[in-house]
Design a protein around this motif. Structure first.
Motif, mmCIF file in Angstrom:
data_model
loop_
_atom_site.group_PDB
_atom_site.id
_atom_site.type_symbol
_atom_site.label_atom_id
_atom_site.label_comp_id
_atom_site.label_asym_id
_atom_site.label_seq_id
_atom_site.Cartn_x
_atom_site.Cartn_y
_atom_site.Cartn_z
ATOM 1 N N GLU A 106 0.805 -1.229 0.000
ATOM 2 C CA GLU A 106 0.000 0.000 0.000
ATOM 3 C C GLU A 106 0.835 1.275 0.000
ATOM 4 O O GLU A 106 0.292 2.366 -0.204
ATOM 5 N N LEU A 109 0.309 3.855 -2.646
ATOM 6 C CA LEU A 109 -1.055 4.372 -2.609
ATOM 7 C C LEU A 109 -1.229 5.356 -1.453
ATOM 8 O O LEU A 109 -1.970 6.338 -1.554
ATOM 9 N N GLU A 114 -4.550 7.997 -0.994
ATOM 10 C CA GLU A 114 -5.796 7.274 -1.229
ATOM 11 C C GLU A 114 -6.380 6.814 0.102
ATOM 12 O O GLU A 114 -5.669 6.607 1.091
ATOM 13 N N ARG A 119 -7.045 1.469 -0.404
ATOM 14 C CA ARG A 119 -5.705 0.891 -0.375
ATOM 15 C C ARG A 119 -5.773 -0.593 -0.037
ATOM 16 O O ARG A 119 -5.088 -1.421 -0.654
ATOM 17 N N ARG A 122 -7.078 -2.639 -2.995
ATOM 18 C CA ARG A 122 -6.087 -2.790 -4.055
ATOM 19 C C ARG A 122 -4.977 -3.768 -3.637
ATOM 20 O O ARG A 122 -4.535 -4.599 -4.440
ATOM 21 N N GLU A 125 -6.250 -7.241 -4.072
ATOM 22 C CA GLU A 125 -6.275 -7.602 -5.489
ATOM 23 C C GLU A 125 -4.885 -8.027 -5.967
ATOM 24 O O GLU A 125 -4.732 -9.011 -6.712
ATOM 25 N N ALA A 159 1.338 -1.618 -7.660
ATOM 26 C CA ALA A 159 0.426 -0.689 -6.988
ATOM 27 C C ALA A 159 0.576 0.729 -7.530
ATOM 28 O O ALA A 159 -0.369 1.518 -7.497
ATOM 29 N N ASP A 161 0.738 1.347 -10.520
ATOM 30 C CA ASP A 161 0.099 1.274 -11.839
ATOM 31 C C ASP A 161 0.971 1.944 -12.901
ATOM 32 O O ASP A 161 0.518 2.823 -13.643
#
Length: 363
Positions: A106, A109, A114, A119, A122, A125, A159, A161
């Motif tokens: 995290e 993020l 966020e 967080r 995600r 995931e 994370a 992206d």
């Protein structure tokens, strides 16, 4: 340099004339490169060839001396590292040992402020994507195995992206079995995410297993860029041929009438060699797995005789070294085809033109 693919203005990442100097030493010498979106692109080369310098420039850790780096239609070589849509997975992984697995994933993020719930969602995931149990969210990094830490580092990188993930020899510190497992997982992860991977390694095996294309670096420039099979079977130079594994090289020349001669090989009449023009000379390459022990009525295009010097077991294969007047020649056979001969015996070996590749040398 041989590119394999021509320069493409629509490529995701483009390098033009990239030079990097450290005082009087030039580490990169006018590098040009195109990387296609979604590609798994691997850069290999010996220590000091410039591959780590190159990746530091790509992620923004160092500044160019000359040239430009483009991402899509915009230059990024003057963009700070934290503002580039890229992420790096280091050899050391650089995980935070005082944080849990979830907190490590995290972290990027959290920097983006966020919300905690988003967080967490995600991170879970990404645990699924990297095939780690969600229960690992609260596990300490210090309690994770080497392979698990590698997956956490990948999850944290994803994370962000990023458009491009850069890897600086991330598997080099792992044992052989785990490295082979993660090679396959990285290739699978690349396929599932569709991200662009740029991978630095000194391991040809890693490059061959995972890559769409491979770039061979030598002394600050690319010697050859192509798909793995092409680099292995059709290297452009002695350096690439020898760098890509065991190889046999024999000097060949053609007189002005086109007659092919060699100081070592016996050549069957009428044999032709692609790219060997009248008056030319160079190296005939044959990989050990294509060399055969002569026997019976089988006639080869090229033959030579030598003394069996050694026999070495390589798992499912047996490697033989044959001492000849021109040096040592290597032959590989499957274990079930083991040669019935003893060290010191004279043997004749041969191969055909179809399994060779000719490397032209400048006149």
């Amino acid at each position: 340099m041989r590119q394999g693919k021509s320069m493409d203005s629509s490529a995701l990442l483009r390098l033009r004339g990239v030079v990097k100097k450290f005082g009087d030493f030039t580490a990169l010498k006018g590098v040009d490169l195109d990387i296609v979106e979604g590609e798994f692109f691997t850069i290999v080369g010996p220590s000091g060839s410039g591959k780590s310098t190159l990746i530091r420039l790509l992620v923004g850790m160092d500044e160019l001396t000359e040239g430009s780096i483009w991402l899509r239609d915009g230059r990024i070589d003057e963009t700070p590292a934290n503002l580039r849509p890229t992420c790096m997975v280091f050899q050391s992984l650089a995980l935070f040992p005082h944080m849990t697995v979830g907190q490590n994933i995290e972290f990027p993020l959290k920097l983006r402020k966020e919300a905690p719930a988003a967080r967490r969602a995600r991170a879970e995931e990404l645990l699924d994507l990297l095939r780690l149990p969600r229960s690992y969210y609260d596990k300490r990094i210090s309690q994770c195995s080497g392979g698990e830490r590698q997956r956490v580092a990948l999850a944290r990188a994803l994370a962000f992206d990023p458009e491009i993930l850069f890897f600086d020899e991330p598997l080099s510190a792992l044992d052989y079995r785990l490295r082979k497992t993660l090679e396959k997982e990285l290739k699978d992860l690349h396929a599932r995410t569709g991200k662009t991977f740029v991978y630095i390694t000194h391991s040809l095996e890693e490059a061959m297993v995972m890559s769409d294309r491979i770039a061979i670096m030598k002394e600050g420039h690319f010697e050859q860029i192509a798909v793995a099979d092409e680099i292995y079977s059709a290297p452009v130079s002695r350096f690439v041929a020898e760098f890509m594994g065991e190889v046999n090289l024999f000097g060949l020349r053609a007189d002005d009438a086109g007659l092919i001669t060699s100081d070592i090989l016996k050549i069957r009449a009428g044999v032709a060699v692609d790219n060997l023009d009248p008056g030319g000379h160079g190296l005939l390459m044959v990989r050990p797995e294509y060399v055969r022990f002569a026997g019976g009525e089988r006639a080869f295009d090229f033959t030579l005789t030598g003394t069996l010097h050694g026999e070495y077991a390589l798992g499912s294969r047996i490697q033989y070294e044959i001492e000849t007047t021109g040096g040592m020649v290597t032959v590989e056979k499957l274990r079930e085809d083991r040669l019935n001969a003893s060290e010191g015996e004279q043997v004749t070996i041969g191969f055909d033109s179809a399994v060779t590749h000719f490397i032209r040398e400048a006149t």
